[in-house]
Design a protein around this motif. Structure first.
Motif, mmCIF file in Angstrom:
data_model
loop_
_atom_site.group_PDB
_atom_site.id
_atom_site.type_symbol
_atom_site.label_atom_id
_atom_site.label_comp_id
_atom_site.label_asym_id
_atom_site.label_seq_id
_atom_site.Cartn_x
_atom_site.Cartn_y
_atom_site.Cartn_z
ATOM 1 N N LEU A 215 0.833 -1.201 0.000
ATOM 2 C CA LEU A 215 0.000 0.000 0.000
ATOM 3 C C LEU A 215 0.869 1.253 0.000
ATOM 4 N N GLN A 216 1.948 1.222 0.767
ATOM 5 C CA GLN A 216 2.859 2.367 0.794
ATOM 6 C C GLN A 216 3.506 2.577 -0.566
ATOM 7 N N ALA A 217 3.897 1.469 -1.207
ATOM 8 C CA ALA A 217 4.490 1.568 -2.545
ATOM 9 C C ALA A 217 3.480 2.137 -3.538
ATOM 10 N N ALA A 218 2.229 1.680 -3.435
ATOM 11 C CA ALA A 218 1.180 2.177 -4.331
ATOM 12 C C ALA A 218 0.960 3.669 -4.127
ATOM 13 N N THR A 219 0.890 4.095 -2.866
ATOM 14 C CA THR A 219 0.684 5.514 -2.559
ATOM 15 C C THR A 219 1.809 6.370 -3.123
ATOM 16 N N ASN A 220 3.049 5.889 -2.988
ATOM 17 C CA ASN A 220 4.198 6.638 -3.521
ATOM 18 C C ASN A 220 4.127 6.753 -5.036
ATOM 19 N N CYS A 221 3.763 5.646 -5.699
ATOM 20 C CA CYS A 221 3.672 5.665 -7.166
ATOM 21 C C CYS A 221 2.565 6.611 -7.639
ATOM 22 N N TYR A 222 1.420 6.552 -6.969
ATOM 23 C CA TYR A 222 0.336 7.486 -7.314
ATOM 24 C C TYR A 222 0.814 8.930 -7.148
ATOM 25 N N SER A 223 1.497 9.204 -6.051
ATOM 26 C CA SER A 223 1.954 10.569 -5.769
ATOM 27 C C SER A 223 2.903 11.072 -6.846
ATOM 28 N N PHE A 224 3.832 10.212 -7.273
ATOM 29 C CA PHE A 224 4.774 10.620 -8.321
ATOM 30 C C PHE A 224 4.058 10.828 -9.657
ATOM 31 N N ALA A 225 3.103 9.937 -9.963
ATOM 32 C CA ALA A 225 2.355 10.085 -11.213
ATOM 33 C C ALA A 225 1.547 11.378 -11.200
ATOM 34 N N ILE A 226 0.934 11.691 -10.072
ATOM 35 C CA ILE A 226 0.165 12.934 -9.932
ATOM 36 C C ILE A 226 1.077 14.139 -10.152
ATOM 37 N N LYS A 227 2.281 14.068 -9.579
ATOM 38 C CA LYS A 227 3.252 15.163 -9.728
ATOM 39 C C LYS A 227 3.622 15.363 -11.193
ATOM 40 N N VAL A 228 3.832 14.266 -11.909
ATOM 41 C CA VAL A 228 4.192 14.364 -13.333
ATOM 42 C C VAL A 228 3.053 14.998 -14.134
ATOM 43 N N TYR A 229 1.810 14.579 -13.854
ATOM 44 C CA TYR A 229 0.668 15.154 -14.590
ATOM 45 C C TYR A 229 0.495 16.636 -14.283
ATOM 46 N N ILE A 230 0.776 17.024 -13.047
ATOM 47 C CA ILE A 230 0.698 18.453 -12.707
ATOM 48 C C ILE A 230 1.748 19.227 -13.497
ATOM 49 N N GLU A 231 2.960 18.667 -13.594
ATOM 50 C CA GLU A 231 4.027 19.311 -14.364
ATOM 51 C C GLU A 231 3.693 19.371 -15.849
#
Length: 286
Positions: free
Chosen positions: A101-117
């Motif tokens: 779950l922690q790994a999933a949360t981190n991956c979602y967070s990074f993907a969200i950051k990329v889409y914001i950029e």
């Protein structure tokens, strides 16, 4: 077909291709494709967490190639695989530390950051909602509300979607409040039981001593330590603790009247027993 046993061998073989060699640049695009193929095979064999690691490797390759959309897609695939792995673990009731779950949360967070950029707030918001919904299903409303709130912020240009996300935040807050109500009831019962049992200091467990310390009149801003209790109940309980320590029966009788409508029947019975204990000549004192 890939097997769990040879995952590391194949993973390392592809990783070695990314090492710089004399006068030769690594073929990152080829490595990305091979990591992706390995991820597909592992997913088919239900080795979900390993497939997730392979998708993370794809994301790193796409980042090296300055392909942000490809990076975001690979991160999202990894997040979903780790999330599915966590659900399978919970379904089997296997003990763990929620590392998937922690790994999933981190991956979602990074993907969200990329889409914001990439200036794609709609895609970023959709991933926030996806993660929030997953956390809510796992009985983690407090964590879910953070991601629903972020989705609402990203949807500021689409009012209807923003309102729907805020509605999800409100739902989580209500659920969380229900959990706090349970904690509050347990806290009141614990304090009353301690006043009834009156264990001597030398036999007082550390956790029980810490509970009583929160109701010490000399504690600075002690209500902040039990902010899940309404202030009026906290102050009345604090007075009960002090009255029991002083064996002040008259004050306890007054406090009983004030607390009666605020407590459950079981808690009122406990308070009644506390008064009897203080009234008894054999009262031991805390």
């Amino acid at each position: 077909m890939a097997a769990e046993g040879d995952f590391l061998l194949r993973y390392r073989a592809v990783s070695n291709k990314l090492k710089r060699r004399f006068l030769r640049k690594p073929n990152v695009a080829e490595a990305s494709e091979q990591f992706g193929q390995l991820a597909k095979e592992l997913k088919q064999e239900e080795c979900l967490q390993y497939a997730g690691f392979c998708n993370l490797a794809v994301a790193r390759c796409e980042q090296t190639l300055f392909n942000a959309p490809g990076e975001a897609l690979a991160l999202t695939d990894a997040a979903r695989l780790f999330l599915q792995a966590e659900k399978e673990t919970q379904k089997l009731q296997c003990p763990g530390f929620e590392e998937h779950l922690q790994a999933a949360t981190n991956c979602y967070s990074f993907a969200i950051k990329v889409y914001i950029e990439l200036n794609q707030p709609v895609m970023a918001a959709s991933l926030c909602l996806e993660l929030g919904n997953a956390l809510k299903e796992m009985n983690k409303p407090a964590e879910a509300s953070v991601h629903f709130q972020r989705a609402a912020e990203l949807q500021s240009q689409v009012p209807i979607e923003c309102l729907l996300s805020l509605g999800k935040v409100a739902t989580c807050k209500i659920i969380t409040r229900a959990f706090m109500d349970v904690i509050a009831r347990c806290e009141v019962s614990r304090v009353l039981l301690l006043m009834l049992l009156q264990p001597p200091p030398q036999k007082l467990l550390l956790e029980h001593a810490q509970t009583l310390e929160k109701y010490d009149w000399e504690s600075f801003d002690s209500h902040s330590q039990v902010n899940y209790l309404p202030e009026n109940i906290f102050l009345l309980l604090q007075s009960v603790v002090m009255a029991c320590q002083e064996k002040d029966l008259e004050s306890l009788k007054v406090l009983q009247v004030e607390l009666w409508p605020l407590l459950t029947p079981e808690q009122n019975h406990l308070l009644h027993l506390v008064l009897q204990e203080v009234l008894s000549p054999s009262g031991r004192g805390v």
